[in-house]
Scaffold this motif. Structure first.
Motif, mmCIF file in Angstrom:
data_model
loop_
_atom_site.group_PDB
_atom_site.id
_atom_site.type_symbol
_atom_site.label_atom_id
_atom_site.label_comp_id
_atom_site.label_asym_id
_atom_site.label_seq_id
_atom_site.Cartn_x
_atom_site.Cartn_y
_atom_site.Cartn_z
ATOM 1 N N VAL A 134 12.989 -1.838 0.569
ATOM 2 C CA VAL A 134 12.494 -2.982 -0.036
ATOM 3 C C VAL A 134 10.964 -2.859 -0.483
ATOM 4 C CG1 VAL A 134 12.315 -5.643 -0.629
ATOM 5 C CG2 VAL A 134 14.194 -4.473 0.561
ATOM 6 N N ALA A 135 10.219 -2.824 0.753
ATOM 7 C CA ALA A 135 8.757 -2.720 0.545
ATOM 8 C C ALA A 135 8.442 -1.485 -0.280
ATOM 9 C CB ALA A 135 8.165 -2.389 1.964
ATOM 10 N N SER A 136 9.229 -0.366 -0.136
ATOM 11 C CA SER A 136 8.909 0.712 -1.001
ATOM 12 C C SER A 136 9.152 0.656 -2.418
ATOM 13 C CB SER A 136 9.679 2.082 -0.638
ATOM 14 O OG SER A 136 9.669 2.290 1.000
ATOM 15 N N ILE A 137 10.100 -0.185 -2.881
ATOM 16 C CA ILE A 137 10.304 -0.652 -4.186
ATOM 17 C C ILE A 137 9.245 -1.609 -4.593
ATOM 18 C CG2 ILE A 137 11.857 -2.096 -5.520
ATOM 19 C CD1 ILE A 137 14.182 -1.186 -3.956
ATOM 20 N N SER A 168 3.074 -1.676 2.041
ATOM 21 C CA SER A 168 4.172 -0.856 1.476
ATOM 22 C C SER A 168 4.099 0.666 1.788
ATOM 23 C CB SER A 168 4.261 -0.718 -0.072
ATOM 24 O OG SER A 168 4.473 -2.234 -0.627
ATOM 25 N N LEU A 169 2.729 1.169 1.751
ATOM 26 C CA LEU A 169 2.634 2.538 2.149
ATOM 27 C C LEU A 169 3.116 2.691 3.749
ATOM 28 C CD1 LEU A 169 -0.851 3.409 0.802
ATOM 29 C CD2 LEU A 169 1.205 4.627 0.287
ATOM 30 N N LEU A 170 2.915 1.645 4.645
ATOM 31 C CA LEU A 170 3.216 1.866 6.008
ATOM 32 C C LEU A 170 4.520 1.793 6.021
ATOM 33 C CD1 LEU A 170 0.776 -0.735 7.463
ATOM 34 C CD2 LEU A 170 0.804 1.664 7.804
ATOM 35 N N ALA A 171 5.580 1.124 5.176
ATOM 36 C CA ALA A 171 6.729 1.198 5.051
ATOM 37 C C ALA A 171 7.367 2.247 4.689
ATOM 38 C CB ALA A 171 7.324 0.254 4.107
ATOM 39 N N LEU A 206 8.708 -11.830 -6.620
ATOM 40 C CA LEU A 206 10.337 -11.911 -6.030
ATOM 41 C C LEU A 206 10.591 -10.819 -4.981
ATOM 42 C CD1 LEU A 206 11.968 -12.956 -9.391
ATOM 43 C CD2 LEU A 206 11.756 -14.289 -7.474
ATOM 44 N N VAL A 207 10.021 -9.621 -5.274
ATOM 45 C CA VAL A 207 10.347 -8.313 -4.538
ATOM 46 C C VAL A 207 9.807 -8.621 -3.239
ATOM 47 C CG1 VAL A 207 9.985 -6.167 -4.127
ATOM 48 C CG2 VAL A 207 10.480 -6.602 -6.327
ATOM 49 N N PHE A 208 8.589 -9.159 -2.773
ATOM 50 C CA PHE A 208 7.966 -9.361 -1.819
ATOM 51 C C PHE A 208 8.567 -10.330 -1.135
ATOM 52 C CE2 PHE A 208 5.095 -5.831 -3.462
ATOM 53 C CZ PHE A 208 5.151 -5.237 -2.342
ATOM 54 N N ALA A 209 9.008 -11.521 -1.772
ATOM 55 C CA ALA A 209 9.689 -12.538 -1.140
ATOM 56 C C ALA A 209 10.777 -12.235 -0.677
ATOM 57 C CB ALA A 209 9.828 -13.505 -2.294
ATOM 58 N N SER A 210 11.696 -11.406 -1.382
ATOM 59 C CA SER A 210 13.090 -11.062 -0.759
ATOM 60 C C SER A 210 12.781 -10.147 0.459
ATOM 61 C CB SER A 210 13.456 -10.032 -1.854
ATOM 62 O OG SER A 210 13.972 -10.614 -3.023
ATOM 63 N N TYR A 211 11.781 -9.321 0.542
ATOM 64 C CA TYR A 211 11.270 -8.635 1.765
ATOM 65 C C TYR A 211 11.121 -9.428 2.949
ATOM 66 C CZ TYR A 211 8.518 -5.969 5.221
ATOM 67 O OH TYR A 211 8.048 -5.293 6.314
ATOM 68 N N LEU A 212 10.200 -10.657 2.768
ATOM 69 C CA LEU A 212 9.986 -11.456 3.788
ATOM 70 C C LEU A 212 11.181 -12.189 4.098
ATOM 71 C CD1 LEU A 212 6.371 -12.686 2.735
ATOM 72 C CD2 LEU A 212 6.980 -11.348 4.538
ATOM 73 N N SER A 271 3.455 -2.999 9.053
ATOM 74 C CA SER A 271 3.758 -3.205 7.798
ATOM 75 C C SER A 271 4.201 -4.524 7.350
ATOM 76 C CB SER A 271 4.961 -2.380 7.260
ATOM 77 O OG SER A 271 5.417 -2.524 6.080
ATOM 78 N N TYR A 272 5.019 -5.287 8.258
ATOM 79 C CA TYR A 272 5.516 -6.618 7.891
ATOM 80 C C TYR A 272 4.220 -7.565 8.100
ATOM 81 C CZ TYR A 272 7.715 -11.159 9.593
ATOM 82 O OH TYR A 272 7.936 -12.493 9.816
ATOM 83 N N ARG A 273 3.254 -7.385 9.057
ATOM 84 C CA ARG A 273 2.113 -8.086 9.061
ATOM 85 C C ARG A 273 1.383 -8.256 7.985
ATOM 86 N NH1 ARG A 273 0.725 -10.173 14.280
ATOM 87 N NH2 ARG A 273 2.436 -9.823 15.913
ATOM 88 N N THR A 274 1.067 -7.036 7.518
ATOM 89 C CA THR A 274 0.255 -6.706 6.238
ATOM 90 C C THR A 274 0.848 -7.487 4.890
ATOM 91 O OG1 THR A 274 -0.467 -4.736 7.388
ATOM 92 C CG2 THR A 274 -0.941 -5.023 4.941
ATOM 93 N N ILE A 275 2.222 -7.097 4.838
ATOM 94 C CA ILE A 275 2.755 -7.758 3.742
ATOM 95 C C ILE A 275 2.688 -9.233 3.747
ATOM 96 C CG2 ILE A 275 5.033 -8.141 2.349
ATOM 97 C CD1 ILE A 275 5.447 -5.098 2.935
#
Length: 325
Positions: A296-299, A161-164, A274-280, A230-234
């Motif tokens: 979304v990742a910032s949220i 999220s920090l990377l985002a 749910l938030v990170f599932a939505s991101y992915l 950011s995508y790979r880390t999340i």
């Protein structure tokens, strides 16, 4: 008297190591920020990496000594979990910087690790730093599995999220979309279209072709790298969060006779999932890149901290024991 003296010396030792870790992380933060401000001073980034590594070892010493001294895995109260979270962040920091040699990684993770350690070692009351006998529900092997996996997932998701957030800062709020297609990158911002291929970079604006400067080319490459990292880390942290929640449900059934009780901690863990599932989902099925998934990742960054600390500060629910009341 001897037993009391040993306890006092042990607590003082932990406190001194904690203070040293704070100084190391402070030095790491200053080093990374200085290396970003003065890019010619490359040795500062190396200094930041070294001090981060030493702080990581210091956290291992604190947690390891508490494990040996108290006889159970050191994740029973807020002090120990914050230390474990700080260890997770510094470990991920070192791994990411090893993968992509960029000082910006340390510049955004080191301050978070420093603030966590500052709160843990300096702001947290002494009585909350000391270990206490485990309540019956915590006397289980699930303590190590569930809590450790959750804390590592938090550290990983916070880093992603920090990377985002960093992506949004560098993009300066503009609607930037990075679309990969056979080594080509389309960069759309304010009706400007950037096309990059193997041999040349062309800027098209109102049918006028302008050669992109090396600076802009570097910025595009940096934004693409941050977005992808950011995508790979999340993507790594989300499965661990899932496993941690499932393990917690099994442990809850063993301890309280129910898999799910809509406890505040459980509810916010589900919201985080749910938030990170939505991101992915947006990344994988919608093909989103750039600003929208970064928002979304910032949220998610805020939601993780509410789930981890916010709920505990309320002192309500089944998960309030051993934390704050």
């Amino acid at each position: 008297m001897i037993g009391v003296k040993i306890v006092i010396n042990f607590n003082n030792l932990n406190n001194n190591i904690g203070n040293c870790i704070f100084v190391l992380l402070l030095l790491s933060t200053v080093s990374y920020w200085s290396s970003i401000a003065f890019q010619k001073l490359k040795f500062l980034a190396n200094l930041g990496k070294i001090t981060t590594a030493f702080s990581n070892v210091g956290i291992i010493l604190i947690l390891g000594s508490r494990w040996i001294y108290n006889g159970y895995f050191p994740l029973s109260n807020l002090y120990e979990s914050l230390m474990f979270l700080s260890w997770g962040l510094t470990s991920i920091h070192l791994l990411l910087e090893q993968k992509i040699n960029n000082r910006i990684i340390g510049g955004i993770i080191s301050p978070i690790s420093m603030f966590i350690n500052c709160f843990t070692s300096i702001s947290l009351p002494i009585d909350m730093q000391q270990a206490s006998p485990l309540v019956p529900a915590l006397k289980s092997n699930w303590l190590m599995m569930h809590v450790s996996i959750m804390m590592i997932s938090y550290a990983t998701l916070i880093t992603g999220s920090l990377l985002a957030i960093l992506f949004l800062i560098l993009a300066k709020g503009e609607d930037i979309k990075l679309v990969k297609n056979s080594n080509n990158i389309d960069f759309n911002s304010n009706n400007l279209k950037y096309n990059k291929d193997k041999n040349q970079n062309i800027l098209k604006e109102n049918s006028n072709s302008i050669t992109i400067s090396h600076r802009l080319q570097g910025q595009l490459t940096l934004l693409e790298s941050i977005d992808n990292l950011s995508y790979r880390t999340i993507g790594l942290g989300f499965p661990m969060l899932t496993v941690g929640i499932i393990a917690g449900a099994v442990w809850a059934n063993e301890a309280w006779g129910t898999y799910w009780s809509w406890d505040p901690k459980e509810t916010w863990a589900l919201i985080t999932w749910l938030v990170f599932a939505s991101y992915l989902h947006t990344r994988i099925t919608k093909g989103w890149q750039g600003k929208k998934p970064a928002i979304v990742a910032s949220i998610g960054f805020i939601v993780v901290w509410i789930c981890y600390l916010g709920v505990n500060f309320l002192g309500k629910g089944l998960h309030s024991y051993g934390w704050l009341s």
